[in-house]
Design an enzyme around this catalytic site. Structure first.
Site, PDB file in Angstrom:
ATOM      1  N   HIS A 286     -60.919-128.202  57.309  1.00 18.25           N
ATOM      2  CA  HIS A 286     -59.691-128.817  56.732  1.00 18.25           C
ATOM      3  C   HIS A 286     -59.257-129.935  57.052  1.00 18.25           C
ATOM      4  O   HIS A 286     -58.977-130.687  58.078  1.00 18.25           O
ATOM      5  CB  HIS A 286     -58.500-128.031  57.752  1.00 18.25           C
ATOM      6  CG  HIS A 286     -58.312-126.477  57.272  1.00 18.25           C
ATOM      7  ND1 HIS A 286     -57.403-126.194  56.169  1.00 18.25           N
ATOM      8  CD2 HIS A 286     -58.938-125.412  57.764  1.00 18.25           C
ATOM      9  CE1 HIS A 286     -57.577-124.667  56.452  1.00 18.25           C
ATOM     10  NE2 HIS A 286     -58.505-124.322  57.175  1.00 18.25           N
TER      11      HIS A 286
ATOM     12  N   GLU B  82     -57.834-132.195  55.726  1.00 20.41           N
ATOM     13  CA  GLU B  82     -56.211-132.628  55.597  1.00 20.41           C
ATOM     14  C   GLU B  82     -55.657-132.919  56.888  1.00 20.41           C
ATOM     15  O   GLU B  82     -54.564-133.518  56.850  1.00 20.41           O
ATOM     16  CB  GLU B  82     -55.512-131.545  54.684  1.00 20.41           C
ATOM     17  CG  GLU B  82     -55.045-130.237  55.361  1.00 20.41           C
ATOM     18  CD  GLU B  82     -56.072-129.195  55.152  1.00 20.41           C
ATOM     19  OE1 GLU B  82     -57.138-129.662  54.729  1.00 20.41           O
ATOM     20  OE2 GLU B  82     -55.966-128.081  55.222  1.00 20.41           O
TER      21      GLU B  82
ATOM     22  N   CYS C 123     -61.525-124.682  52.447  1.00 20.76           N
ATOM     23  CA  CYS C 123     -61.547-123.747  53.333  1.00 20.76           C
ATOM     24  C   CYS C 123     -61.523-122.534  52.422  1.00 20.76           C
ATOM     25  O   CYS C 123     -62.831-122.123  51.570  1.00 20.76           O
ATOM     26  CB  CYS C 123     -60.536-123.387  54.239  1.00 20.76           C
ATOM     27  SG  CYS C 123     -60.851-122.549  55.709  1.00 20.76           S
TER      28      CYS C 123
HETATM   29  N1  GLN Z   1     -59.258-116.344  54.808  1.00 16.94           N
HETATM   30  C1  GLN Z   1     -60.551-117.289  54.888  1.00 16.94           C
HETATM   31  C2  GLN Z   1     -61.180-117.067  56.288  1.00 16.94           C
HETATM   32  O1  GLN Z   1     -60.609-116.601  57.140  1.00 16.94           O
HETATM   33  C3  GLN Z   1     -60.207-118.692  54.717  1.00 16.94           C
HETATM   34  C4  GLN Z   1     -59.032-119.482  55.845  1.00 16.94           C
HETATM   35  C5  GLN Z   1     -58.489-120.698  55.130  1.00 16.94           C
HETATM   36  O2  GLN Z   1     -58.682-120.858  54.177  1.00 16.94           O
HETATM   37  N2  GLN Z   1     -57.935-121.506  56.316  1.00 16.94           N
HETATM   38  O3  GLN Z   1     -62.447-117.525  56.229  1.00 16.94           O
END
Ligand code: GLN
Length: 538
Positions: A510, A512, A384
């Site tokens: 994600h 994970e 992410c």
């Molecule tokens: N802050 C980033 C976004 O909003 C990444 C978010 C995250 O890592 N969950 O795109």
């Protein structure tokens, strides 16, 4: 059709006793006896969901398939049971009040005075029974967050008290988790806190059917008998949950105490005579007898609190065990990483993972971590925000766009390689407005991702606002950072890789969140394999 059975799990004496793990372990034992089980959590805080909570306060925010931002205990439920939970599995005081107040504004209460009892408790009960009413489950386990006696948890305990009488006796069960501390100076286990805690629960009108005592030493039989006598439960219905080497050992410990047997008997359930935990056993055997070791850096912002990256930590355990490898996870504070400190902080690592996150702090450090891993051929995995920083780093260093950035960090950047999605540009409300939940992703044949997943179509969960900016895609690909995963409907970039690097993969989703001990997540597994390779080459 037989009625759904309801187990309510409350806790006392202290928080962090592992109520979620005990509840998940019971669910696991019942599921492993062939029953259809689900588990839900009721949290007493007033936030509508934990999505807006600082991870320092509450640990990781776990995201479900249907895009709910939930408590991290739901992650445990999914990992133990191998099931997918949903919005309905996590309810907060905020959600309850929101519903009741909205109904009041709509005039649904016809001029009545709206009160905690019955209106709030009715709404709590409705939600407590919701999953059971679908007919999809034999047993619904409900964990109530917080500890009995807290002001916030009172309406939940009151709802349980009412259900105790409203549900048929054979469909209701209450389990109370307490702690029996060991006083080193006196060399004694103490039952008094347990007695007080149970009394408090009983004063609210709820009688536990089973008391589970968290303890660091084995509880002698006469002590269990004493607790049973003082606390008004059947002899034999006081059991221990002893400190374990791994949370995945807890189901075995509780099986040894016959927890599932008592529940099955109480409800008169027909099911297998014993829980089949073969797969979990073989996972534990591998976990406890590793043949090798690797050191992995987890580069993040919230490094002080273990729980902030709970699912990532667990994914390492799952992937490591499947490869009989102990994964030593070293938390590295992103802010400390610069071109100068990187060799010292990351040089000895077998692999580097750059974690998800929000906000500006630590971003430059994350970028330095990516650069160091990329230039030194250290296996790299970005998740992410970690993926977004990998893209920024590549744009700056390889494409020469020195001021490239994510607009989250630097809104005026001339090179917004990571930018807000169009529909996010007009969003001002914070809670629940990100791109959330499961989306499909198509993998490019022959890519690392394709090899790891062994398929060309996957689905993973999301929680972000910003995206890879497609305007830079062609230039990036020409320079060696290729897109290997994209959303089939929108074309949004989900995965990037550098094929000339031994292992460099970064994902917008994600992964994970879907790893379990029995089915480790493929990218994590590949990442640890790459770490092992690097380790043995050195
Ligand atoms: N802050 C980033 C976004 O909003 C990444 C978010 C995250 O890592 N969950 O795109």
């Amino acid at each position: 059709m037989r009625n759904t059975k309801y187990v309510f799990v409350t806790g006392g004496v202290a928080s962090s006793l592992g109520k979620g793990i005990v509840a998940a372990s019971l669910a696991k034992l019942l599921a492993a006896r062939g029953l259809r089980v689900t588990i839900q959590k009721f949290d007493p805080y007033i936030n509508i969901d934990p999505g807006t909570l600082n991870p320092y306060e509450h640990g990781e925010c776990y995201v479900t398939e249907d895009g709910a931002e939930t408590d991290l205990d739901l992650g445990h439920y999914e990992r133990f049971l191998g099931i997918h939970t949903s919005k309905a599995n996590n309810v907060t005081t905020g959600k309850i009040y929101n519903t009741v107040i909205t109904k009041e504004r709509e005039g649904a209460y016809l001029g009545k005075t709206v009160q905690i009892v019955p209106h709030i408790t009715d709404e709590i009960k409705r939600r407590m029974l919701l999953l059971g009413r679908t007919g999809r489950f034999d047993v619904v386990i409900t964990e109530v967050g917080g500890t009995v006696g807290d002001m916030e948890s009172q309406p939940f305990v009151e709802a349980i008290r009412q259900l105790q009488w409203e549900l048929p006796e054979e469909d209701f069960m209450s389990i109370h988790l307490t702690m029996v501390p060991y006083l080193r100076a006196a060399k004694e286990l103490k039952t008094k806190p347990t007695q007080h805690s149970v009394r408090m629960l009983q004063q609210s009108g709820v009688s536990p059917d089973i008391i589970v005592c968290r303890t660091e030493k084995n509880l002698p039989a006469d002590m269990k008998r004493k607790i049973a006598q003082f606390c008004n439960v059947k002899p034999g219905h006081v059991i221990q949950s002893i400190d374990a080497r791994s949370i995945y050992e807890v189901p075995f410990n509780l099986q040894g105490e016959n927890l599932d047997g008592m529940v099955v008997e109480h409800f008169g359930l027909e099911c297998a005579p014993e829980a089949d935990l073969t797969k979990l056993r073989s996972f534990l055997d591998r976990l406890f007898h590793p043949k090798r070791e690797v050191d992995v850096a987890l580069v993040g912002k919230y490094v002080e609190l273990q729980d902030a990256y709970k699912s990532i930590q667990e994914s390492f355990i799952h992937a490591g065990a499947s490869l009989e490898c102990k994964v030593n996870v070293h938390s590295v504070r992103a802010e400390q990483i610069t071109a100068e400190t990187a060799p010292k902080l990351l040089g000895k690592m077998d692999a580097v993972l750059v974690a998800p996150g929000f906000g500006e702090r630590g971003l430059e450090g994350k970028i330095s971590a990516v650069k160091y891993a990329r230039e030194n051929n250290i296996p790299f995995f970005g998740i992410c925000l970690g993926m977004q920083m990998a893209v920024v780093e590549f744009a700056r260093d390889v494409l020469g766009l020195k001021e490239a950035a994510s607009t989250e960090l630097y809104p005026e950047t001339p090179y917004p390689v990571i930018d807000l999605m169009e529909d996010q540009k007009t969003t001002t409300v914070k809670g629940g407005t990100m791109r959330l939940g499961a989306y499909d992703c198509l993998l490019k044949k022959g890519s690392l991702a394709y090899r790891l997943y062994g398929t060309d179509k996957i689905s993973e969960r999301h929680r972000h606002r910003y995206e890879f900016n497609d305007a830079y895609r062609a230039d990036m690909e020409k320079a060696g950072l290729i897109v290997t995963g994209e959303n089939p409907d929108t074309g949004l970039v989900e995965i990037v890789e550098i094929p000339s690097h031994p292992f460099f993969i970064a994902v917008q989703f994600h992964p994970e969140l879907k790893s379990t001990p029995e089915v480790p997540q493929p990218i994590f597994k590949g990442f640890i394999e790459a770490a092992i390779e690097r380790h043995s080459a050195q």
